[in-house]
Structures are given as structure tokens and as C-alpha cells.
Design an enzyme around this catalytic site. Structure first.
Site, short mmCIF file in Angstrom:
data_model
loop_
_atom_site.label_atom_id
_atom_site.label_comp_id
_atom_site.label_asym_id
_atom_site.label_seq_id
_atom_site.Cartn_x
_atom_site.Cartn_y
_atom_site.Cartn_z
N ARG A 118 42.18 1.65 -2.15
CA ARG A 118 41.97 1.13 -0.53
C ARG A 118 40.67 0.82 -0.33
O ARG A 118 39.85 1.60 -1.05
CB ARG A 118 42.53 2.12 0.25
N ARG B 70 57.36 17.16 4.80
CA ARG B 70 56.09 16.69 4.98
C ARG B 70 56.11 15.24 5.65
O ARG B 70 56.98 14.15 5.14
CB ARG B 70 55.45 16.28 3.56
N HIS C 262 45.89 13.50 5.57
CA HIS C 262 45.65 14.77 4.75
C HIS C 262 45.19 16.02 5.23
O HIS C 262 44.67 16.85 4.88
CB HIS C 262 44.26 14.46 3.84
N GLU D 50 49.29 21.47 -0.67
CA GLU D 50 49.91 20.91 0.43
C GLU D 50 51.34 21.36 0.74
O GLU D 50 51.94 21.88 1.76
CB GLU D 50 49.91 19.48 0.64
N ASN E 54 59.14 15.77 0.56
CA ASN E 54 58.19 14.63 0.52
C ASN E 54 58.52 13.50 0.00
O ASN E 54 58.83 13.16 -1.01
CB ASN E 54 56.89 14.88 -0.12
#
Ligand code: ADP
Length: 398
Positions: free
Chosen positions: A240, A90, A179, A385, A7
């Protein structure tokens, strides 16, 4: 089969080496501050963590260090990098072309280059990581698993924005969703845990971490999700803003003389829990401050839980019912207070949690917190994940 999952971030590179026969993680770790110094932490289950400071000018160098650690006499878990049977990457964004996990080839990397304008933060480091891995392991099959691909079944009336249509056709402005790998893993795991076929279930999966998104899953397929063109849309997050009235943006830019990049920085890095509280992006700190009477921290928690509640309500309407509500990721798995706030006064939608089970849940495994009077199952399901990426890579690279 041994699979390395990579990742790559702009200044980081995380890795996990899986043994797919046992499903165990053999080693994992992360390189930080790539391009600006460098540090590596390497973890092998059952051994002490190993951390080093080392110059990491590039992702290539970071990967060389990782391969060195994986094969090191003292810290390693394999004797040669040839033991890595496949690599899974990823990748946040697959654009409109990559609607499922796929083998890495030149055509893919070239396409990902073309969509950097709509994926400027995550695209370049992912491409760097893929290129570096292909260069260093040229004979090893590699796959890319996209965060957007779980959303390829979403219908156009849910992903088109009510803007001039040419912004979609010419500029690629549409909702993509993110996601997806987590929501896909969690929805499959939920069905497995309940002993039901995923095709028979209407679910809402809430991935609540530093970045947060909520997805409506009907029969195993995502039909709507809260993140959009970028991971910025939806509920308030650590830093965010989530969805806001878009006209606030030109208003603030004009009033404070901000450039587009400066405004993007405000929306991405200075908003959310951090922006509201002025204290921290971390839920734990906001909760502690709220418990000590900090009013802005209490406001932030109410805004967050209400934002989640509103999306759950709208997805129950879109799904025309709900069988399972699932909480996952850092906050969803660990913060019972947030789950309580979200689920309180939801009995009209058939959602009632068992307060005791919610508070005294067992970490790290799927856990049922459904209340006695609930029509909807409410579960905590830890996400993974990396394992999902390893599973897709195994399927594609066998
Ligand atoms: P990311 O989106 O970066 O992967 P995480 O899923 O780890 O982030 O979520 C980070 C958030 O989850 C933080 O706000 C933090 O407060 C919360 N969190 C993470 N781990 C725990 C924990 N063990 N206990 C309580 N809260 C946690």
C-alpha cells in the site's frame, strides 16, 4: 473457559482456541482459498502440523471443517464443540456506532451490513464469518472486537478531513484508524512490563507489518493514529502506498485510463515496498536486495524509515512529550535494521537506542532497547491481537 477467536478474510478464515485459565493456545490454524478450492492447516502445540486440501465453497463449510478438526479423535483438543464457551470475532470496522467490543446480535450484524460501503474489503467476510458461527453455534455467546474502537476517543479536529463537511455527515468519510486491537494490547503490555500505570504514560506504538500504523497513546487512550478512512493512509506498507498527494490519483487515472477499481488496486496491491522496489512486498527481501546494492531497495527502506520518523516527530508534538516508543508486529519485532534507521538522529527528541541490545534482542518477549543517554524508553513488545480479542470476549461472555 475456552474461547475460540475467529478472523475471517475474503478467502481465508483463521482461528485460535484459547484456554483462558492458563492463557494457552490449545489449537490454531487457518483455512485458505475459500470459494476457490480450499486448504486447511491445523496446529496443536507439541504435535506435528496437520494440513489438508479440502473443498471449501463457503465460510460455513470452512467453519464446519474447523469444528471437525478441533473435535477430531486424532487431531482435536476438545471432545465436543459444546466445550467452546464463547466465540470472539475480529472485525476491522465498527463504524461510528461500535466504539467498544460488544456481544454479537442481529442489530450489530444489520448495522455492519449498512457500513459495507465504507468497508468493502473486510466487511463482507467478517459478516459471513459471524453469520456462519451464529448458525453453527446458536447457543454459544459471541463477541465482536473492532479494530477501530480504540480510536473512539480521538477528537474531531484530528479525524475530520479538510473536505466539504457533508462528506463526513452524509457519507461517513472521516478517519477511523485500524490495528486498534494491536495498539491497545501493546500499550497495556508496555505499562505492565514497565510496572507503571498506563494512565501515567505518553506512548507511541509502531505496528509495522505488511500493513503498518502508528498510534499516539496518552494515558492509555489513543489520541491520534496514522491510518484513516481506510487502512491505506499513513506510512508506506508492503503493497500500500500510504499517504500521497491526493491529486496524483485523478492524474494517473486520466493518463492511464484506469477505472476507480483499477486505481484502488494500484494503491492497495501494487504500491508500497513492492511498488518502489519492483521486487517484493516483504521487508526481508527488500533488505537483502539493498545489502546487495539494489538502489531502489535502499530507496524503499529510506522512505519507510523516514515516513515512520516523521510521524513519531509529529506525535511527540501532539502528545507534548514522550515516555515510551514501542515497536511491534512482523517488522517492528524482528527487523533491528529498521528500528536502527528509525531511531538514528532522534536524540533531539530524547530517543537513543542501545545498538547492541537492538541487534541482540530476545524474540517473543517484551525487550528494552533503550540507550544510556535516552530520555525516552524504547521497547520491542510482541503483539497478540488474538489474545486481546479472547480477553474482551471473556469479559463480555462470562
Ligand atoms: P501482517 O501485517 O500480514 O500481519 P506481519 O506482521 O507478519 O504481517 O509482517 C510482515 C512483515 O514482517 C514482512 O515484511 C516480513 O519481512 C516481516 N517479518 C515477519 N516475520 C519476520 C521474521 N521472523 N524475521 C524478519 N522479518 C519478519
Amino acid at each position: 473457559m475456552k474461547i475460540l477467536v475467529i478472523n475471517s478474510g475474503s478467502s481465508s478464515l483463521k482461528y485460535q482456541l484459547f484456554d483462558m485459565e492458563s492463557g494457552n493456545v490449545l489449537a490454531k490454524g487457518g483455512c485458505e482459498r475459500i470459494g476457490a478450492g480450499g486448504a486447511v492447516t491445523h496446529k496443536v502445540p507439541g504435535r506435528e502440523n496437520y494440513s489438508i486440501e479440502v473443498d471449501l465453497p463457503s465460510h460455513d463449510r470452512a467453519l464446519e471443517i474447523v469444528f471437525g478438526l478441533l473435535t477430531d479423535k486424532e487431531h482435536g483438543v476438545i471432545s465436543s464443540i459444546d466445550e467452546i464457551d464463547a466465540v470472539g470475532h475480529r472485525v476491522a470496522h465498527g463504524g461510528e456506532k461500535y466504539t467498544k467490543s460488544s456481544r454479537v446480535d442481529d442489530e450489530m450484524i444489520n448495522y455492519l451490513e449498512t457500513i459495507v460501503p465504507i468497508n468493502p474489503l473486510h466487511g463482507p467476510p467478517a459478516i459471513k464469518g459471524m453469520r456462519a458461527c451464529v448458525r453453527l453455534l446458536p447457543k454459544t455467546p459471541q463477541a465482536a472486537v473492532f479494530d477501530t474502537s480504540f480510536y473512539s476517543d480521538i477528537e474531531d479536529f484530528r479525524y475530520i478531513y479538510a473536505l466539504p463537511y457533508e462528506y463526513y455527515t452524509e457519507d461517513g468519510v472521516r478517519r477511523y484508524g485500524f490495528h486498534g486491537t494491536s495498539h491497545r494490547y501493546v500499550s497495556q503490555k508496555t505499562a505492565e512490563f514497565l510496572g507503571k500505570d498506563v494512565k501515567t504514560l505518553k506512548m507511541i506504538t509502531c505496528h509495522l507489518g505488511n500493513g503498518s500504523s502508528i498510534t499516539a497513546v496518552d494515558g492509555g487512550k489513543a489520541i491520534d493514529t496514522s491510518m484513516g478512512f481506510t487502512p491505506q493512509e499513513g506510512i508506506p506498507m508492503g503493497t500500500r502506498s500510504g499517504s500521497i498527494d491526493p491529486t496524483i490519483i485523478p492524474f494517473i487515472m486520466k493518463k492511464h485510463g484506469l477505472s476507480p477499481d483499477e486505481m484502488a488496486d494500484v494503491l492497495n496491491k501494487k504500491s508500497g515496498l513492492l511498488g518502489i522496489t519492483g521486487l517484493s512486498n516483504d521487508f526481508r527481501n527488500c533488505l537483502a536486495a539493498s545489502n546487495e546494492g539494489n538502489e531502489r531497495a535502499t530507496l524503499a527502506l529510506k522512505m519507510l524509515s523516514n515516513g515512520i520518523k516523521k510521524i513519531i516527530g509529529s506525535y511527540v508534538a501532539e502528545l507534548n512529550g514522550l515516555d515510551v516508543l514501542v515497536f511491534t508486529a512482523g517488522i517492528g519485532e524482528n527487523q533491528y535494521e529498521l528500528r536502527r534507521m528509525v531511531c538514528e538522529n532522534m536524540d533531539a527528541l530524547g530517543i537513543v537506542i542501545d545498538e547492541e541490545k537492538n541487534k541482540n534482542f530476545t524474540r517473543g518477549i517484551p525487550f528494552d532497547i533503550t540507550g544510556e543517554k535516552s530520555k525516552v524508553k524504547v521497547l520491542i513488545v510482541p503483539t497478540d491481537e488474538e489474545y486481546m480479542i479472547a480477553l474482551d470476549t471473556q469479559r463480555l461472555c462470562k
